[in-house]
Every structure is written in structure tokens, then in C-alpha cells.
Design an enzyme around this catalytic site. Sequence first.
Site, PDB file in Angstrom:
ATOM      1  N   CYS A 328      18.016  -1.043  11.046  1.00 27.88           N
ATOM      2  CA  CYS A 328      18.674  -1.582   9.787  1.00 27.88           C
ATOM      3  C   CYS A 328      19.530  -0.571   9.072  1.00 27.88           C
ATOM      4  O   CYS A 328      20.371  -0.024   9.630  1.00 27.88           O
ATOM      5  CB  CYS A 328      17.824  -2.299   8.751  1.00 27.88           C
ATOM      6  SG  CYS A 328      18.281  -3.293   7.614  1.00 27.88           S
ATOM      7  N   HIS A 425      14.248  -6.387  12.031  1.00 25.01           N
ATOM      8  CA  HIS A 425      12.983  -5.718  11.517  1.00 25.01           C
ATOM      9  C   HIS A 425      11.700  -6.448  12.404  1.00 25.01           C
ATOM     10  O   HIS A 425      12.090  -7.800  12.798  1.00 25.01           O
ATOM     11  CB  HIS A 425      12.598  -5.965  10.138  1.00 25.01           C
ATOM     12  CG  HIS A 425      13.571  -4.952   9.419  1.00 25.01           C
ATOM     13  ND1 HIS A 425      13.173  -3.617   9.338  1.00 25.01           N
ATOM     14  CD2 HIS A 425      14.448  -5.169   8.449  1.00 25.01           C
ATOM     15  CE1 HIS A 425      13.958  -2.963   8.670  1.00 25.01           C
ATOM     16  NE2 HIS A 425      14.886  -3.882   8.241  1.00 25.01           N
TER      17      HIS A 425
END
Length: 482
Positions: A328, A425
Site C-alpha cells: 500500500c 493488505h
Amino acid sequence: MIQGTGSNVGKSLLVAGLARAFANKGLRVAPFKPQNMSNNAAVTADGGEIGRAQALQALASRRAPSVHMNPVLLKPETDTGAQIILRGQRFGTSAARAYGSLKTSLLPAVLDSFRTLAADVDLVVIEGAGSPAEVNLRAGDIANMGFAEAADVPVVLVGDIDRGGVIAQIVGTRAVISDADNARVKAFAINKFRGDPRLFDDGLTAIEAHTGWPSLGVIPWFAEAWRLPAEDIMDLDRSAPSSGGALKIAVPRLPRIANFDDLDPLAAEPGVTLEIIEAGRPLPGDATLVLIPGSKSTIADLQAFRANGWDIDLAAHLRRGGHVLGLCGGYQMLGRSISDPEGIEGRPGSYTGLGLLEIETVMKPAKRLALTEARHIASGATLSGYEIHLGETEGPDCARAWLQVGERAEGAASEDGRVMGSYLHGLFASDSFRAAYLAQLGAVSQPGYEAQVDRVLDALAAHLEAHLDLDRMLSLATEVSA
């Protein structure tokens, strides 16, 4: 409602354990936290986000996470300001001083979420935040006694004996809160006792004499707590056994580190040593992998990364043949540039990235929130994860994507494959993917991470049942008014 004499007394874990204990008794249970402050968020099936701790409590309750379980989530962006997430969606940003007057306006939505949950279950177990003894925050409070008063719910106060002074913690809380708030406290409990709990019998007597509140019990230290997903990054670093495996993974602790639940399955691996690198310390030379985690403020954390000299350490790590993984915000940092034309993270402008991937990121206002199913291209392993990010990333190295999400290629990799990044994630919770990824680094993975978490929740529930008077606690519960 479980309130604590301070932060980190174990409220989140207790609510998870109580939720599982009561669910095991056949009750339909839901967790609830009116207001949480955390950059460690979970994505719900309806496209919202809540605190990661409430997602674990939902798992303990055997219920799907819902935005109603944590209607107000504050995500710190600076030392004095935070993004406000209201029922899963971005509501705005606020300085800490301004939030004091704003939070009262959020109470109707908080109460509506609470009643929505309560209408569908037998029992709601509520977690407070910080301590009700912070009487300077009582006016307009929606996190502790202010919520308890508005929702008309009873309170159990929990003290932490491990940090010392637990008698003063509880008696002091009784001394500073108002008579009306005192009347709302129906009992207390002591958490994190090491040794023979009977040695504290006189302490319980003293607290009861000074407060008039009955004791529900003394909870011994729960040794397996480190196996559950950590709510705070420091909990993850300090709680795992000190003897780790031969494969060292170094994780720089970014100032606004976010969604670090990616680390929990790695920390649980017996063949892995996960080391959190504090500011001012160099990245260790013996690490096989440097993992740059997510960030709530990517550009500011990129600047902090450089200020710590970690960019120099990272270059040396690669020269030694090491590997790098960015997730991310960490993925965005690895690229050639991060552009923020609208000033979403601060002053508008373009910022030079670490230059380890041939990619460029442009920040855009729309946040992507999604639960995601993916396939690891190299191994064919399937995995479940989630996306929670601002920005779009493109560039030549995206042609070497290493994940497939439906028809979409996800992630990027350098030509030699030693630098990789992705927006996804939660991917390491998948046993098959984790095993494939660690095998590339020379480590053997232990399967069953998610099953282990579930077993530990059952063990925590049994632990609480053995040491707390759960029948008495349940008898304190009141009906929710319409």
C-alpha cells in the site's frame, strides 16, 4: 460496557474474549466501540472501514464485521489532527481542539449504530476508549461515560495490575468521576495478574471498601495473547517470544504506520524473526527482507524514511542481495514519484520516491475500499485480502504484476524480482500464499494461521470463564431502549 482505568489495560482483548465466551454459551453477540482511534483498520463487506480490533471482536463473536460495530474511527494524520471515519466512510478531517466540539454532533449516529446492532443480537459487549477518569474530556464525551449515559448501559471498570498501582487506578477513578457516573459502574475487575491471584485478596477487599463496587474477579496474565492480531504496532513487537527463526524480516516503524495486520501472520511463524525498527536505528544488515508497510500519510512517511537514513540502508540491503516488499503506502514509496496535485496529504506537489520500482503514483480523492480475492501468479495460490488506499499507480514494472484480481493484474516487481509492491493488505493470512512467498526466501511456513487465531480466542474465552464471574456480569446487562 467495559471501561478501563487507562489505555492498554486490555479492554480490546477482554471484549474479544467475553464475546467468544458468551457466543460459546449460545448467545448472539456483537462487539461495539463508539469511538476508536487507530490507523489499523479493517474493511467490511459493505465497503466501509472500522478499527482492526473490532474486526477481531467480530470474529470472536462469530459475526461478519459491520460498520455499526465502530461508528466513529479517528485516523491520525498529524500529531494534532485526524481523519474522521463515520460509519465506515470518510466524514472529514479535524484538529484535535476542534474535534472536542464536533464529537457531540456525532452522537446520534453512534446511538443509531448501537441500536441497529442491539436489535439483531442477544448481547452487545461495548468497549470504552482510554479512561473515564479523563474528566477534562467528559463534556460531550461519546467514548466512555458520555456514551454509557446516552445509551443507558452499565459499566464494568477494569484495572491493569501489571503496570502497578492498580488500587490507586480504580479508587482514583472513583474519586474523580461524578456521582452519576459512579452510579453507572456496577463492578470492577483486575487484569494481567502474574502469579497466584489469591495474593491479591486483600487488595480486592480494599478496593471494594473504598468504592462500594463489587469485584468480578482477577484475570491472570494470558500468555497466548501475542498470537492474536495486534492492535498497536508496539504490542506486536514486544509480545512475541524473543527467540525467532533464521529468516529476519525488518519493518521500519513509520510515524503514521497503518494496516500493519499484514505483519501478524509473519510474526507467528516459528521460522521468522520479525523486527520493528524504531526511528534512529539503522535497518539491520542481516535482514533477508525489508517490508515497508502501509501508511496513513505516505508522503510525510516517505520524508521520515529518508530523514532516518533508511533509504541509504535500503540501497545497501539490495546490494547485499536482499529483498524488499512494499504494501500500500510502502508500495507507493518504492516508485519514482508520488504526485499530489490536489493537496490531499498536505501541500500540493510532486515528490521523488525511492526509485526502486519503475512506477508513478498520483493521489486522488476517492478512497478505494474493497474486500478482494486474488491469485498469486507464480504459485497459483489463492488468497483473500483487502484494499484501503488513495492513489493510482502505473508504470513499466506493473507489467510484472505478481497477483491477479479477477481480470486485473495487481502489483509490480523489479526486473530481478527482488523488489515487489502491491496495494493488497492481508495477503499473508493465506497459508498457501505465505508458504509460497517464504519459500522463495528460504523459510518453511507453518500452516493454520487463521485456525490458530480461532483456537486462541477459544482459549481466551475459557481463561476468562475460569477467572471471572461471567454469570454475574451477564446479570448486569440491561435492555436497550428503543
